[in-house]
Motif scaffolding. Structure first.
Motif, PDB file in Angstrom:
ATOM      1  N   PHE A   1      25.435  20.178 -20.227  1.00  0.00           N
ATOM      2  CA  PHE A   1      24.724  18.951 -19.914  1.00  0.00           C
ATOM      3  C   PHE A   1      25.313  17.835 -20.786  1.00  0.00           C
ATOM      4  CE2 PHE A   1      21.602  20.895 -17.317  1.00  0.00           C
ATOM      5  CZ  PHE A   1      21.303  22.113 -17.888  1.00  0.00           C
TER       6      PHE A   1
ATOM      7  N   SER B   1      21.777   9.189 -15.398  1.00  0.00           N
ATOM      8  CA  SER B   1      22.626  10.153 -14.697  1.00  0.00           C
ATOM      9  C   SER B   1      22.540  11.538 -15.348  1.00  0.00           C
ATOM     10  CB  SER B   1      24.082   9.664 -14.679  1.00  0.00           C
ATOM     11  OG  SER B   1      24.590   9.542 -15.999  1.00  0.00           O
ATOM     12  N   GLY B   2      22.492  11.540 -16.672  1.00  0.00           N
ATOM     13  CA  GLY B   2      22.368  12.814 -17.376  1.00  0.00           C
ATOM     14  C   GLY B   2      21.027  13.472 -17.114  1.00  0.00           C
TER      15      GLY B   2
ATOM     16  N   LYS C   1      19.174  12.996 -14.490  1.00  0.00           N
ATOM     17  CA  LYS C   1      19.132  13.433 -13.092  1.00  0.00           C
ATOM     18  C   LYS C   1      19.781  14.807 -12.943  1.00  0.00           C
ATOM     19  CE  LYS C   1      20.236  12.020  -8.352  1.00  0.00           C
ATOM     20  NZ  LYS C   1      20.677  13.379  -7.979  1.00  0.00           N
ATOM     21  N   SER C   2      20.905  14.985 -13.635  1.00  0.00           N
ATOM     22  CA  SER C   2      21.591  16.276 -13.590  1.00  0.00           C
ATOM     23  C   SER C   2      20.689  17.386 -14.127  1.00  0.00           C
ATOM     24  CB  SER C   2      22.886  16.206 -14.398  1.00  0.00           C
ATOM     25  OG  SER C   2      23.502  17.470 -14.471  1.00  0.00           O
ATOM     26  N   LEU C   3      20.003  17.093 -15.237  1.00  0.00           N
ATOM     27  CA  LEU C   3      19.095  18.076 -15.829  1.00  0.00           C
ATOM     28  C   LEU C   3      17.905  18.322 -14.910  1.00  0.00           C
ATOM     29  CD1 LEU C   3      18.188  19.873 -18.152  1.00  0.00           C
ATOM     30  CD2 LEU C   3      17.187  17.848 -19.253  1.00  0.00           C
TER      31      LEU C   3
ATOM     32  N   ASP D   1      17.803  18.069 -11.648  1.00  0.00           N
ATOM     33  CA  ASP D   1      18.242  18.904 -10.526  1.00  0.00           C
ATOM     34  C   ASP D   1      18.372  20.361 -10.948  1.00  0.00           C
ATOM     35  OD1 ASP D   1      20.482  16.331  -9.193  1.00  0.00           O
ATOM     36  OD2 ASP D   1      18.315  16.641  -8.964  1.00  0.00           O
ATOM     37  N   PHE D   2      18.889  20.557 -12.165  1.00  0.00           N
ATOM     38  CA  PHE D   2      19.093  21.927 -12.655  1.00  0.00           C
ATOM     39  C   PHE D   2      17.762  22.653 -12.826  1.00  0.00           C
ATOM     40  CE2 PHE D   2      21.212  25.336 -14.789  1.00  0.00           C
ATOM     41  CZ  PHE D   2      20.326  25.768 -15.759  1.00  0.00           C
TER      42      PHE D   2
END
Length: 222
Positions: free
Chosen positions: A5, A12-13, A15-17, A19-20
């Motif tokens: 991560f 953006s970071g 959002k990635s987390l 989604d995960f």
């Protein structure tokens, strides 16, 4: 498989987390681990409804940490905001060591491993001591020369119990046409008593129809 991560201070970071964490309660597996603590430290604050999965996970980790550190906090604010590039440069091997030393939720330390090894060694030693064996040579005598020695041996070998293993045997002449059965057996000392074997199994009904008496010829520890 390792998961990376980055930029968790940015949308953006997060959002990635977010989604995960869809369908997940924790970063790794089904319980809190050091992975959660590391990611938690990188998230500046609870992002709220904008990222619901992260928000729920953040609250969960916070509750675990609160339970682990029950002291009353008065509140601490951190002034200043480091540039992400500077933050990356500032992270040193010492910081990595601190991560490795973090042991809030059961990760094994060197002391834990040493204690576990000592306990395992003690268990093996105790097991080895309990599993001592002996080799016994026994004479089994019939009533007279008319006793069927084949049936006598079958009666002897019919005794079965944990820790008892019958071995080789032979017939030895005693005199006046009488023969005795000489038989080897191996016993686990903690499980089998030779006296009990003779008195409660070999020289009682129905085996005493063939067996008059039993004598121990040799008894050796293995």
């Amino acid at each position: 498989m390792a998961v990376t991560f980055s930029n968790l201070h940015t949308e953006s970071g997060l959002k990635s987390l977010n989604d995960f964490l869809t369908g997940k309660s924790y970063i790794s597996g089904d319980k809190l681990t050091k992975d959660d603590i590391k990611v938690y430290a990188a998230v500046l604050k609870n992002p709220g409804d904008s990222f619901p999965n992260v928000s729920q996970w953040y609250n969960c980790v916070s509750s675990h940490l609160a339970a682990s550190f029950p002291g009353k906090a008065v509140g601490v604010s951190l002034a200043g905001k480091a540039d992400p590039a500077q933050s990356a440069e500032a992270k040193s091997p010492a910081a990595d060591d601190d991560d490795d030393d973090l042991d809030l939720f059961g990760d094994e330390t060197e002391e834990d491993k040493k204690a576990a090894e000592e306990r395992e060694a003690a268990k093996k030693s105790a097991k080895k001591k309990e599993s001592g064996k002996s080799s016994v040579l026994m004479d089994v005598k019939p009533w007279d020369d008319e006793t069927d020695m084949k049936q006598l041996e079958e009666a002897v070998r019919s005794v079965e119990m944990p820790g008892l293993l019958w071995g080789a045997s032979k017939l030895v002449a005693v005199g006046y046409g009488i023969k005795k059965l000489q038989i080897m057996l191996t016993i686990v000392d903690d499980l089998v008593s030779v006296d009990t074997l003779i008195e409660e199994y070999l020289t009682v009904e129905p085996r005493n129809e063939y067996i008059q008496s039993c004598d121990i010829v040799a008894f050796n520890k293995i």
